[in-house]
Design an enzyme around this catalytic site. Structure first.
Site, PDB file in Angstrom:
ATOM      1  N   SER A 238      -3.865  11.203   7.945  1.00  0.00           N
ATOM      2  CA  SER A 238      -2.720  10.353   7.647  1.00  0.00           C
ATOM      3  C   SER A 238      -2.747  10.014   6.166  1.00  0.00           C
ATOM      4  CB  SER A 238      -2.785   9.071   8.493  1.00  0.00           C
ATOM      5  OG  SER A 238      -1.707   8.200   8.217  1.00  0.00           O
ATOM      6  N   CYS A 239      -1.620   9.534   5.639  1.00  0.00           N
ATOM      7  CA  CYS A 239      -1.561   9.106   4.234  1.00  0.00           C
ATOM      8  C   CYS A 239      -0.395   8.131   4.113  1.00  0.00           C
ATOM      9  CB  CYS A 239      -1.416  10.307   3.301  1.00  0.00           C
ATOM     10  SG  CYS A 239       0.060  11.309   3.599  1.00  0.00           S
ATOM     11  N   GLY A 240       0.359   8.203   3.019  1.00  0.00           N
ATOM     12  CA  GLY A 240       1.499   7.315   2.870  1.00  0.00           C
ATOM     13  C   GLY A 240       2.737   7.813   3.593  1.00  0.00           C
ATOM     14  N   GLY A 242       2.839  11.447   4.741  1.00  0.00           N
ATOM     15  CA  GLY A 242       2.567  12.755   5.307  1.00  0.00           C
ATOM     16  C   GLY A 242       2.338  13.857   4.300  1.00  0.00           C
ATOM     17  N   TRP A 267       1.497   6.230   7.079  1.00  0.00           N
ATOM     18  CA  TRP A 267       1.493   4.777   6.919  1.00  0.00           C
ATOM     19  C   TRP A 267       2.892   4.179   6.738  1.00  0.00           C
ATOM     20  CZ3 TRP A 267      -1.844   1.643   8.619  1.00  0.00           C
ATOM     21  CH2 TRP A 267      -1.755   0.289   8.280  1.00  0.00           C
TER      22      TRP A 267
END
Length: 288
Positions: A238-240, A242, A267
């Site tokens: 996961s990240c901010g 994708g 996120w």
């Protein structure tokens, strides 16, 4: 090709093959607002000869209110077909710094059924610094038919992510920087809570490369293990929004870890809801 990863090529390898039939070069640069870089303007000013521009926003699902949501296979196929990209091509993708947005495009092509796809180690910034050929000439494109074979199992949606957080059936690797992960730094997007999903481990995407080049495999392995990721178990990244979560996918695949998937909403989706549990650096869980 680059020695440590079967998913990257080096600049010399690419330069020697520019113009060969069946080779497609893609500029998949994209930047956050605070980076103050305009990807399309930079592409128009200078790009690798023959490269086409891959617009991450344009290829995203037009019906989603989240940034960079993976589009349907049909939309993706139409988009890349207009760029003259065939699923049978050997595809080399690059971005400015090396390992930021290019792996996202690499990941999309792979889950759409293309496996002869690579990321340029070192990125375009190093390519230019080394005096390699660039051009501002418009790349002439002959559209073609792209046949997508979508592997939907590689994508995690919100409902499944809720279950994973609850059951811990998969590990969660978060690619954001430490400040955003712990909640010490605010999110760059409005109305998004700070922190991380309970149980997640922080593996900042920026730590996986050095001077634009992917780290050697032993260093990659140590980074994941030091973060508490067991490379013998499943991982969801996961990240901010994708994008940089795909950097972790590329690194995991380089290490031979194939039981990995990407949480596409990342996120922006999780932290933007009011009923998803959020943990801060101190370990406190907040439902609001």
């Amino acid at each position: 090709m680059a020695a440590d990863s079967p998913f990257t090529v080096d600049a010399e390898w690419l330069q020697q093959r520019l113009g060969e039939p069946g080779l497609t070069v893609i500029d998949a640069s994209w930047y956050l607002p605070d980076q103050k870089r305009d990807a399309r303007a930079e592409y128009e000013a200078a790009h690798i000869p023959g490269a086409v521009f891959f617009d991450h926003d344009a290829v995203s699902d037009p019906n989603s209110n989240l940034p960079h949501t993976l589009s349907s296979p049909q939309h993706f196929a139409r988009f890349v077909g207009t760029l003259g990209i065939s699923a049978d091509d050997t595809i080399v993708i690059y971005d400015g710094p090396g390992f930021f947005s290019a792996p996202r495009a690499w990941w999309m092509f792979r889950i759409m059924g293309v496996y002869q796809v690579y990321v340029l180690d070192g990125g375009f910034d190093n390519w230019k610094a080394e005096g390699r050929p660039v051009t501002s000439e418009v790349t002439r494109i002959a559209p073609c038919i792209f046949h997508a074979e979508f592997d939907e199992k590689q994508v995690v949606g919100l409902a499944e992510m809720r279950r994973i957080v609850e059951t811990r059936e998969s590990q969660i690797a978060d690619a954001r920087g430490p400040g955003r992960f712990t909640g010490a730094s605010p999110e760059p997007r409005a109305c998004i809570r700070s922190g991380h999903m309970p149980g997640a481990r922080n593996v900042p995407y920026s730590a996986l490369s050095r001077d634009g080049e992917l780290l050697p495999a032993p260093e990659l392995r140590k980074l994941f293990e030091d973060a508490g990721i067991d490379l013998n178990r499943p991982v969801v990244t996961s990240c901010g929004s994708g994008v940089t979560a795909a950097v972790l996918i590329l690194a995991l695949e380089t290490l031979g870890h194939s039981d990995n998937r990407l949480y596409d909403g990342s996120w922006t989706e999780w932290g933007g809801l009011t009923d998803t549990p959020v943990e801060t650096g101190a370990g406190r869980i907040s439902e609001n």
